[in-house]
Design a protein around this motif. Structure first.
Motif, PDB file in Angstrom:
ATOM      1  N   MET A  43       0.846  -1.191   0.000  1.00 37.71           N
ATOM      2  CA  MET A  43       0.000   0.000   0.000  1.00 37.71           C
ATOM      3  C   MET A  43       0.874   1.229   0.000  1.00 37.71           C
ATOM      4  O   MET A  43       1.881   1.302   0.692  1.00 37.71           O
ATOM      5  CB  MET A  43      -0.907  -0.004   1.229  1.00 37.71           C
ATOM      6  CG  MET A  43      -1.803   1.219   1.344  1.00 37.71           C
ATOM      7  SD  MET A  43      -2.837   1.156   2.830  1.00 37.71           S
ATOM      8  CE  MET A  43      -3.648   2.758   2.645  1.00 37.71           C
ATOM      9  N   GLU A  44       0.488   2.243  -0.766  1.00 40.56           N
ATOM     10  CA  GLU A  44       1.258   3.474  -0.810  1.00 40.56           C
ATOM     11  C   GLU A  44       0.999   4.304   0.441  1.00 40.56           C
ATOM     12  O   GLU A  44      -0.088   4.269   1.042  1.00 40.56           O
ATOM     13  CB  GLU A  44       0.894   4.280  -2.055  1.00 40.56           C
ATOM     14  CG  GLU A  44      -0.529   4.782  -2.063  1.00 40.56           C
ATOM     15  CD  GLU A  44      -0.857   5.542  -3.338  1.00 40.56           C
ATOM     16  OE1 GLU A  44      -1.979   6.056  -3.436  1.00 40.56           O
ATOM     17  OE2 GLU A  44       0.026   5.637  -4.217  1.00 40.56           O
TER      18      GLU A  44
ATOM     19  N   ASN B  29      -0.105   7.239   2.863  1.00 45.09           N
ATOM     20  CA  ASN B  29      -1.084   8.310   2.743  1.00 45.09           C
ATOM     21  C   ASN B  29      -1.292   8.952   4.103  1.00 45.09           C
ATOM     22  O   ASN B  29      -0.731   8.540   5.106  1.00 45.09           O
ATOM     23  CB  ASN B  29      -2.401   7.789   2.155  1.00 45.09           C
ATOM     24  CG  ASN B  29      -3.034   6.711   3.017  1.00 45.09           C
ATOM     25  OD1 ASN B  29      -3.314   6.948   4.184  1.00 45.09           O
ATOM     26  ND2 ASN B  29      -3.243   5.537   2.431  1.00 45.09           N
TER      27      ASN B  29
ATOM     28  N   GLY C 131      -9.760  -3.570   1.101  1.00 47.98           N
ATOM     29  CA  GLY C 131     -10.296  -3.475  -0.246  1.00 47.98           C
ATOM     30  C   GLY C 131     -11.098  -4.718  -0.598  1.00 47.98           C
ATOM     31  O   GLY C 131     -10.838  -5.805  -0.071  1.00 47.98           O
TER      32      GLY C 131
ATOM     33  N   VAL D 281     -12.599   0.271   0.704  1.00 47.78           N
ATOM     34  CA  VAL D 281     -12.536   0.736  -0.680  1.00 47.78           C
ATOM     35  C   VAL D 281     -12.907  -0.442  -1.569  1.00 47.78           C
ATOM     36  O   VAL D 281     -12.364  -1.543  -1.414  1.00 47.78           O
ATOM     37  CB  VAL D 281     -11.133   1.259  -1.047  1.00 47.78           C
ATOM     38  CG1 VAL D 281     -11.085   1.649  -2.528  1.00 47.78           C
ATOM     39  CG2 VAL D 281     -10.747   2.453  -0.191  1.00 47.78           C
TER      40      VAL D 281
ATOM     41  N   GLU E 279     -16.120   4.199  -0.669  1.00 51.55           N
ATOM     42  CA  GLU E 279     -15.305   4.704  -1.767  1.00 51.55           C
ATOM     43  C   GLU E 279     -15.196   3.596  -2.820  1.00 51.55           C
ATOM     44  O   GLU E 279     -14.874   2.448  -2.499  1.00 51.55           O
ATOM     45  CB  GLU E 279     -13.912   5.087  -1.278  1.00 51.55           C
ATOM     46  CG  GLU E 279     -13.022   5.640  -2.385  1.00 51.55           C
ATOM     47  CD  GLU E 279     -11.623   6.005  -1.916  1.00 51.55           C
ATOM     48  OE1 GLU E 279     -10.773   6.293  -2.779  1.00 51.55           O
ATOM     49  OE2 GLU E 279     -11.380   5.983  -0.691  1.00 51.55           O
TER      50      GLU E 279
ATOM     51  N   VAL F 286     -13.560   2.656  -6.629  1.00 55.36           N
ATOM     52  CA  VAL F 286     -12.589   3.087  -7.637  1.00 55.36           C
ATOM     53  C   VAL F 286     -12.614   2.095  -8.800  1.00 55.36           C
ATOM     54  O   VAL F 286     -12.879   0.898  -8.611  1.00 55.36           O
ATOM     55  CB  VAL F 286     -11.162   3.185  -7.044  1.00 55.36           C
ATOM     56  CG1 VAL F 286     -11.111   4.189  -5.912  1.00 55.36           C
ATOM     57  CG2 VAL F 286     -10.679   1.827  -6.561  1.00 55.36           C
TER      58      VAL F 286
ATOM     59  N   PHE G 220      -5.682   0.618  -7.552  1.00 52.94           N
ATOM     60  CA  PHE G 220      -6.586   0.137  -6.509  1.00 52.94           C
ATOM     61  C   PHE G 220      -5.820  -0.565  -5.404  1.00 52.94           C
ATOM     62  O   PHE G 220      -6.030  -0.289  -4.205  1.00 52.94           O
ATOM     63  CB  PHE G 220      -7.628  -0.792  -7.127  1.00 52.94           C
ATOM     64  CG  PHE G 220      -8.435  -1.571  -6.127  1.00 52.94           C
ATOM     65  CD1 PHE G 220      -9.187  -0.915  -5.161  1.00 52.94           C
ATOM     66  CD2 PHE G 220      -8.447  -2.963  -6.151  1.00 52.94           C
ATOM     67  CE1 PHE G 220      -9.931  -1.644  -4.228  1.00 52.94           C
ATOM     68  CE2 PHE G 220      -9.189  -3.684  -5.231  1.00 52.94           C
ATOM     69  CZ  PHE G 220      -9.934  -3.015  -4.270  1.00 52.94           C
TER      70      PHE G 220
ATOM     71  N   ARG H 104      -2.827  -0.262  -4.455  1.00 62.63           N
ATOM     72  CA  ARG H 104      -2.040   0.691  -3.672  1.00 62.63           C
ATOM     73  C   ARG H 104      -2.875   1.422  -2.622  1.00 62.63           C
ATOM     74  O   ARG H 104      -2.323   1.959  -1.657  1.00 62.63           O
ATOM     75  CB  ARG H 104      -1.394   1.723  -4.606  1.00 62.63           C
ATOM     76  CG  ARG H 104      -0.206   1.200  -5.386  1.00 62.63           C
ATOM     77  CD  ARG H 104       0.318   2.246  -6.337  1.00 62.63           C
ATOM     78  NE  ARG H 104       1.533   1.801  -7.020  1.00 62.63           N
ATOM     79  CZ  ARG H 104       2.117   2.451  -8.022  1.00 62.63           C
ATOM     80  NH1 ARG H 104       1.569   3.595  -8.477  1.00 62.63           N
ATOM     81  NH2 ARG H 104       3.218   1.982  -8.573  1.00 62.63           N
ATOM     82  N   ARG H 105      -4.176   1.444  -2.790  1.00 64.82           N
ATOM     83  CA  ARG H 105      -5.049   2.163  -1.867  1.00 64.82           C
ATOM     84  C   ARG H 105      -5.355   1.366  -0.606  1.00 64.82           C
ATOM     85  O   ARG H 105      -5.905   1.921   0.353  1.00 64.82           O
ATOM     86  CB  ARG H 105      -6.378   2.509  -2.562  1.00 64.82           C
ATOM     87  CG  ARG H 105      -6.324   3.631  -3.542  1.00 64.82           C
ATOM     88  CD  ARG H 105      -6.320   4.989  -2.815  1.00 64.82           C
ATOM     89  NE  ARG H 105      -7.583   5.227  -2.132  1.00 64.82           N
ATOM     90  CZ  ARG H 105      -7.745   5.227  -0.825  1.00 64.82           C
ATOM     91  NH1 ARG H 105      -6.729   4.974  -0.015  1.00 64.82           N
ATOM     92  NH2 ARG H 105      -8.930   5.484  -0.289  1.00 64.82           N
TER      93      ARG H 105
ATOM     94  N   THR I 176       0.723  -5.395  -0.422  1.00 70.54           N
ATOM     95  CA  THR I 176      -0.644  -5.482   0.107  1.00 70.54           C
ATOM     96  C   THR I 176      -0.996  -6.930   0.430  1.00 70.54           C
ATOM     97  O   THR I 176      -0.817  -7.813  -0.411  1.00 70.54           O
ATOM     98  CB  THR I 176      -1.646  -4.913  -0.930  1.00 70.54           C
ATOM     99  OG1 THR I 176      -1.371  -3.527  -1.135  1.00 70.54           O
ATOM    100  CG2 THR I 176      -3.084  -5.095  -0.460  1.00 70.54           C
TER     101      THR I 176
END
Length: 427
Positions: A1-2, A4, A12, A40, A62, A64, A77, A79-80, A107
């Motif tokens: 995951m990036e 944030n 997810g 997400v 959310e 995407v 996705f 990465r979220r 992830t």
């Protein structure tokens, strides 16, 4: 995951509009705020998810764009999120790019597949890369094979707390269905088509090999990583039998799914003494009471289940061209993905798995898992999302990194399954 700015972990979900995915989405949206996580949803068509939420009066998460065939959208996705629950099958065809992207992006990944060749390839090709990336990949995190795996692990830890080492595990599952329940209320098209994919897969299925998922096999050692020792101590027997006044059939839907998972957990377990010995694992489904004409009928039904599973194993061992042709025929006549039980037919179910355990030191003790809901399409999505929430909020132990198992990822926290209507008692 990036990285944030949101300190809350994110779970997810892929496959939110499928039979299992709809139940998972509803449960996840209710439970995530309580657990301290965000949700997400990735979807090829975000409007379908929004329409589903509106139809069921769910708060819109959310959403995407995420298409398995579009690497850029899939990567964005993944990465979220911290943990990805993948309910988009059949997995043999659709999961590989998702798995590879999760490993590349750091992830964690959870799914409910029982497609054996995919699990074997994950063990072989992704285990080391996932460990190096700090990623846990968990297959079979639904009715196959989480309950059996976690119940045996709870017994393993109970024995270790007394300074003992688990030797045998004998499980019997009883399912109580609503009156009038038929086959169409028990299985979805996705499940059936997953079995078709096992036949179509060019790799051999190794159906019936309880040692198929052992990590770093160590022949001749007599340990839980010794394939010959595991096969000798814990053979898979597809036969009907009677015990304690009940007729027992091989575990459904396929008795070959759970044992390799249980033995992988034993070999990788951090519990003291576990990896030094294989565990003798046996499980069955209770069909009903034995004795009399009804008991004789139940025994015949159990023998039919055993014969069907044996034939399925033989079919999986046919040469690939023959299997592929058979798969093509079955794919056209069996229920399709997206069809299956939902709504009121999923209510009124309950089930119990009772275990009898012994240790190398001579002790014996019971354990029981009690659950509410249809095993495949109620309990399964609840279990899968609760495992994902636990991983997202509390993290994953080092022993569970790589291609792992539900029990290793849960790390002994059986209370985390209570919101899935699952209660475990040992001793």
């Amino acid at each position: 995951m990036e990285p944030n700015q949101n300190p809350r972990p994110v779970v997810g979900l892929l496959g939110a509009t499928g039979i299992t995915g709809r139940v998972a989405l509803t449960h996840l949206l209710a439970r995530a705020p309580e657990a301290g996580a965000d949700v997400v949803v990735g979807a090829r068509d975000p409007e379908r998810v929004r329409a589903l939420c509106a139809e069921r009066d769910l708060p819109a998460p959310e959403i995407v764009p995420a298409d398995i065939a579009d690497p850029d959208s899939l990567r964005a996705f993944v990465r979220r999120v911290d943990v990805l629950v993948n309910l988009a099958g059949p997995y043999t065809r659709l999961a590989p790019p998702v798995l590879a992207t999760c490993v590349a992006e750091g992830t964690h990944y959870v799914d409910v597949t029982g497609e054996s060749q995919l699990a074997h390839r994950t063990d072989r090709d992704l285990h080391e890369a996932a460990r190096a990336a700090g990623v846990a990949i968990v297959h079979t995190a639904g009715f196959e094979a989480l309950p059996a795996d976690v119940l045996v692990d709870a017994a393993r830890r109970h024995a270790a707390a007394r300074g003992e080492v688990l030797r045998t595990a004998d499980l019997v599952t009883s399912v109580r269905t609503p009156p009038g329940t038929g086959f169409s209320e028990s299985v979805s098209g996705g499940t059936v088509q997953s079995l078709v994919e096992v036949l179509r897969d060019p790799d051999p299925a190794r159906t019936g090999d309880v040692a198929a998922r052992l990590p770093e096999p160590a022949p001749g050692t007599g340990t839980a990583s010794d394939p010959d020792a595991v096969r000798a101590f814990s053979p898979l027997r597809l036969r009907a039998r009677t015990a304690d006044g009940r007729v027992l059939a091989p575990m459904s839907p396929l008795a070959a799914i759970n044992p390799p998972v249980v033995h992988r957990t034993q070999a990788l377990s951090p519990v003291p003494g576990a990896a030094a010995h294989p565990v003798a694992f046996r499980e069955a489904t209770a069909v009903g009471r034995s004795g009399g004409l009804r008991g004789a009928g139940r025994l015949l039904a159990a023998e039919a289940v055993a014969a069907f599973q044996a034939l399925a194993g033989l079919a999986a061992g046919l040469p690939h061209p023959v299997r592929a042709r058979l798969a093509d025929v079955l794919a056209g006549v069996l229920p399709q993905v997206g069809t299956g039980p939902e709504g009121d037919v999923l209510t009124g179910w309950s089930w119990t798995t009772r275990g009898a355990f012994t240790t190398h030191e001579g002790s014996s003790f019971p354990a029981v898992l009690e659950a509410q809901g249809n095993p495949g399409y109620g309990t399964t999505p609840w279990l899968t999302t609760e495992l994902a929430l636990r991983m997202a909020v509390h993290g994953v132990p080092d022993a569970a990194l790589g291609s792992t198992t539900p029990a290793l990822a849960l790390d002994g926290d059986v209370d985390a399954l209570r919101p899935a209507r699952v209660h475990i008692t040992v001793g």
